[in-house]
Write a protein that holds these residues in place. Sequence first.
Motif, short mmCIF file in Angstrom:
data_model
loop_
_atom_site.label_atom_id
_atom_site.label_comp_id
_atom_site.label_asym_id
_atom_site.label_seq_id
_atom_site.Cartn_x
_atom_site.Cartn_y
_atom_site.Cartn_z
N ALA A 166 47.18 -9.52 26.04
CA ALA A 166 47.12 -10.58 24.97
C ALA A 166 47.16 -11.85 25.33
CB ALA A 166 48.10 -10.31 24.10
N LYS A 167 47.67 -12.05 26.58
CA LYS A 167 47.93 -13.55 26.82
C LYS A 167 46.66 -13.91 28.08
CE LYS A 167 52.86 -14.27 26.55
NZ LYS A 167 53.91 -14.64 27.29
N ARG A 168 46.33 -13.06 28.90
CA ARG A 168 45.19 -13.21 29.94
C ARG A 168 43.89 -12.78 29.64
NH1 ARG A 168 47.84 -15.12 34.90
NH2 ARG A 168 49.83 -16.28 34.06
N LEU A 169 43.77 -11.65 29.03
CA LEU A 169 42.57 -10.93 28.84
C LEU A 169 42.12 -11.16 27.60
CD1 LEU A 169 43.41 -7.93 31.12
CD2 LEU A 169 41.90 -9.95 31.89
N ASN A 170 42.41 -12.07 26.75
CA ASN A 170 41.63 -12.16 25.44
C ASN A 170 40.49 -12.83 25.43
OD1 ASN A 170 42.04 -15.02 25.10
ND2 ASN A 170 44.22 -14.54 25.10
N GLU A 171 39.67 -12.81 24.54
CA GLU A 171 38.28 -13.34 24.51
C GLU A 171 38.10 -14.84 24.96
OE1 GLU A 171 34.73 -13.69 21.46
OE2 GLU A 171 36.10 -12.72 20.78
N CYS A 173 40.39 -16.23 27.06
CA CYS A 173 40.28 -16.41 28.45
C CYS A 173 39.54 -15.98 29.36
CB CYS A 173 41.82 -15.59 28.73
SG CYS A 173 43.19 -16.28 27.88
N ILE A 174 38.70 -14.85 28.76
CA ILE A 174 37.62 -14.25 29.65
C ILE A 174 36.52 -15.28 29.80
CG2 ILE A 174 35.70 -12.65 29.66
CD1 ILE A 174 37.81 -10.55 28.47
N LYS A 175 36.14 -16.37 28.64
CA LYS A 175 35.34 -17.28 28.74
C LYS A 175 35.67 -18.28 29.43
CE LYS A 175 33.55 -16.31 23.91
NZ LYS A 175 33.45 -17.04 22.47
N VAL A 180 43.88 -20.12 31.87
CA VAL A 180 44.96 -19.55 31.71
C VAL A 180 45.71 -19.52 33.42
CG1 VAL A 180 44.44 -18.35 29.78
CG2 VAL A 180 43.87 -17.33 31.92
N LEU A 181 45.15 -19.75 34.42
CA LEU A 181 45.66 -19.56 35.60
C LEU A 181 46.66 -20.70 35.95
CD1 LEU A 181 42.62 -18.93 37.82
CD2 LEU A 181 44.25 -17.48 37.04
N PRO A 182 47.78 -20.27 36.64
CA PRO A 182 48.92 -21.39 36.67
C PRO A 182 48.40 -22.46 37.61
CG PRO A 182 49.81 -18.95 37.01
CD PRO A 182 48.12 -19.17 36.92
N LYS A 183 48.87 -23.47 37.29
CA LYS A 183 48.51 -24.69 38.17
C LYS A 183 49.50 -25.45 39.02
CE LYS A 183 44.90 -25.98 34.71
NZ LYS A 183 44.30 -27.03 33.86
#
Length: 251
Positions: A166-171, A173-175, A180-183
């Motif tokens: 839900a947090k990392r592989l939603n539509e 995030c995929i685009k 969503v990657l930690p900085k």
Amino acid sequence: MAKLSAKLKAIDYPGISTFDESDEKCLRRLVVWLEENKLCLYKPKERADLKKTNSPTWNEAFKSYCTLCSSPISSDEILNHIEWLLGTAIRKEYNKDKVKYDEKSKLALETSTDVPMIIPSNNPIDNLDVNSCEFKEGVESLADILNISKHPDHIVTLEAIRTLIAKRLNEECIKDPLSVLPKGEAFPLELVKTFKNKSSNPAVEQALKVLRLVQVHRLRDLQTCINECIVSMQQITSNPKTDTKLGKVGY
């Protein structure tokens, strides 16, 4: 009316065929019948005022009766009080012969033909056996693919998988995966302080440090939400909408 009729039938009220809940005289007669035949809170001589159903002071007598019954109803509507009195009468009747009514209820359930029809679902997810070996193996395989630590309870592992997806592989995030990657640089775990009394077990100490970092992360998310709410409120209060048509110049 159907609900009231069912209660009247349950207590064998003789006037059920001619009962009209919109007729106050019918309601008053019902109250007198309940007191004389079911509730019996008054002695026969004390029922005189309640039995004067045509008296202009009957409502006061009924109010006193409801107080005696410890009625929790605050409404002034007589019908609301009567529904409560009927429920009290039914409960009292049931308690008189609890075993008999329980046996009748059990027999009615056993012989009832009014069983709801269950229509099989066409959704394959509804037919999954979540406790089967195949399902557990599938959850563990998916956890390995997503690099998620496995919990002894596979349902907990599945919940962790759902959260990650839900947090990392939603539509969105995929685009844009970079969003969503930690900085920034990773915070060294050895610099995390836990408690004054440290655990003698290194594994426990490491787990406490991780939990503290998770808590700090959640507090930061909470603070972000609070800041967003404050900003939204400031935008509303700093730019109020006015209707200039209501303005008036002079006297």
